[in-house]
Write a protein that holds these residues in place. Structure first.
Motif, PDB file in Angstrom:
ATOM      1  N   ASN A 108       2.350   1.787  -3.489  1.00 32.69           N
ATOM      2  CA  ASN A 108       1.324   2.344  -4.386  1.00 32.69           C
ATOM      3  C   ASN A 108       1.107   3.819  -4.091  1.00 32.69           C
ATOM      4  O   ASN A 108       0.934   4.626  -5.013  1.00 32.69           O
ATOM      5  N   TYR A 109       1.104   4.200  -2.830  1.00 34.75           N
ATOM      6  CA  TYR A 109       0.952   5.603  -2.445  1.00 34.75           C
ATOM      7  C   TYR A 109       2.102   6.433  -3.006  1.00 34.75           C
ATOM      8  O   TYR A 109       1.897   7.510  -3.552  1.00 34.75           O
ATOM      9  N   LYS A 110       3.329   5.936  -2.888  1.00 33.24           N
ATOM     10  CA  LYS A 110       4.487   6.670  -3.413  1.00 33.24           C
ATOM     11  C   LYS A 110       4.384   6.856  -4.923  1.00 33.24           C
ATOM     12  O   LYS A 110       4.649   7.939  -5.440  1.00 33.24           O
ATOM     13  N   LYS A 111       3.997   5.788  -5.625  1.00 35.39           N
ATOM     14  CA  LYS A 111       3.866   5.880  -7.085  1.00 35.39           C
ATOM     15  C   LYS A 111       2.799   6.887  -7.482  1.00 35.39           C
ATOM     16  O   LYS A 111       2.991   7.677  -8.405  1.00 35.39           O
ATOM     17  N   ARG A 112       1.646   6.834  -6.790  1.00 32.21           N
ATOM     18  CA  ARG A 112       0.548   7.744  -7.109  1.00 32.21           C
ATOM     19  C   ARG A 112       0.944   9.191  -6.856  1.00 32.21           C
ATOM     20  O   ARG A 112       0.706  10.065  -7.692  1.00 32.21           O
ATOM     21  N   THR A 113       1.588   9.470  -5.725  1.00 33.47           N
ATOM     22  CA  THR A 113       1.986  10.855  -5.430  1.00 33.47           C
ATOM     23  C   THR A 113       3.061  11.331  -6.393  1.00 33.47           C
ATOM     24  O   THR A 113       3.075  12.509  -6.761  1.00 33.47           O
ATOM     25  N   THR A 114       3.940  10.439  -6.825  1.00 34.46           N
ATOM     26  CA  THR A 114       4.955  10.818  -7.810  1.00 34.46           C
ATOM     27  C   THR A 114       4.308  11.199  -9.132  1.00 34.46           C
ATOM     28  O   THR A 114       4.664  12.207  -9.742  1.00 34.46           O
ATOM     29  N   ARG A 115       3.314  10.389  -9.575  1.00 34.40           N
ATOM     30  CA  ARG A 115       2.599  10.717 -10.816  1.00 34.40           C
ATOM     31  C   ARG A 115       1.879  12.057 -10.688  1.00 34.40           C
ATOM     32  O   ARG A 115       1.903  12.870 -11.608  1.00 34.40           O
ATOM     33  N   GLU A 116       1.226  12.286  -9.547  1.00 34.22           N
ATOM     34  CA  GLU A 116       0.511  13.549  -9.346  1.00 34.22           C
ATOM     35  C   GLU A 116       1.474  14.728  -9.337  1.00 34.22           C
ATOM     36  O   GLU A 116       1.176  15.791  -9.879  1.00 34.22           O
ATOM     37  N   ARG A 117       2.646  14.544  -8.732  1.00 35.33           N
ATOM     38  CA  ARG A 117       3.640  15.619  -8.678  1.00 35.33           C
ATOM     39  C   ARG A 117       4.153  15.948 -10.076  1.00 35.33           C
ATOM     40  O   ARG A 117       4.288  17.118 -10.442  1.00 35.33           O
TER      41      ARG A 117
ATOM     42  N   GLU B 291       0.836  -1.204   0.000  1.00 35.53           N
ATOM     43  CA  GLU B 291       0.000   0.000   0.000  1.00 35.53           C
ATOM     44  C   GLU B 291       0.867   1.249   0.000  1.00 35.53           C
ATOM     45  O   GLU B 291       0.575   2.226  -0.701  1.00 35.53           O
TER      46      GLU B 291
ATOM     47  N   GLU C  50       2.557  15.479 -12.910  1.00 38.09           N
ATOM     48  CA  GLU C  50       1.460  16.148 -13.608  1.00 38.09           C
ATOM     49  C   GLU C  50       1.350  17.605 -13.173  1.00 38.09           C
ATOM     50  O   GLU C  50       1.114  18.492 -13.992  1.00 38.09           O
TER      51      GLU C  50
END
Length: 182
Positions: free
Chosen positions: A58-67, A55, A69
């Motif tokens: 996945n959180y790290k990957k999601r925040t990296t993608r958002e950053r 989990e 963007e």
């Protein structure tokens, strides 16, 4: 009352005996629930840890993608506010070209425009090309009006582009405003 008290005592004794009989039956049949072993407890905790770790990944990957963007479109507000200046430069160039006496003025405004626009392009701004006769795409264009098509082949197609559209990276920040043939 003594009969009632005796019955209550007898009922209690019978219930206790039935509970003991059940316990004895479970021991004899092997249905006794054993406490988990240390290995089982370790396995349960290891499973919890692995789930928590997954989990977190996945959180790290999601925040990296958002950053990423966010960085790509961070200048959107600035770019959007500068677009009217680009439009003004283009209108000035159009009027200067009509007046041939002012070659030096035209050259100066052209140099400023090119420098300004090149700076915007370096920051990720790009024009959305829209030409007369292109097919109208509601996801890429904003139709401001419809007029009777001058010819049959222009029905449902772009007749004129009133205002150019722009992208910042892959995101459209201003849709081209077009006139469509009816």
């Amino acid at each position: 009352m003594s009969k009632k008290d005796n019955r209550n005592e007898e009922e209690i004794i019978n219930e206790q005996e039935s509970v003991q009989d059940k316990d004895n039956q479970e021991v004899e049949s092997g249905d006794v629930k054993e406490e988990p072993t240390a290995e089982e407890l370790i396995q349960v905790e290891k499973d919890k840890f692995l789930r928590l770790f997954a989990e977190f990944e996945n959180y790290k990957k999601r925040t990296t993608r958002e950053r990423i963007e966010l960085f790509k479109t961070a200048g959107q507000e600035l770019m959007t506010s500068l677009l009217p200046i680009v439009d003004d430069f283009e209108r000035a160039l159009t009027h200067i070209e009509e007046d041939n006496n002012e070659d030096e003025l035209r050259k100066g405004v052209t140099l400023i425009y090119q420098k300004f626009y090149n700076t915007l392009e370096q920051k990720g701004l790009s024009k959305i090309e829209t030409n007369t006769g292109d097919n109208f795409d509601a996801e890429m264009h904003e139709a401001i009006t419809q007029i009777p098509a001058p010819s049959e082949d222009l029905k449902g197609k772009i007749i004129d582009c009133v205002e150019k559209g722009y992208k910042l990276g892959d995101k459209i920040i201003r849709y081209p405003k077009v006139v469509i043939g009816q």
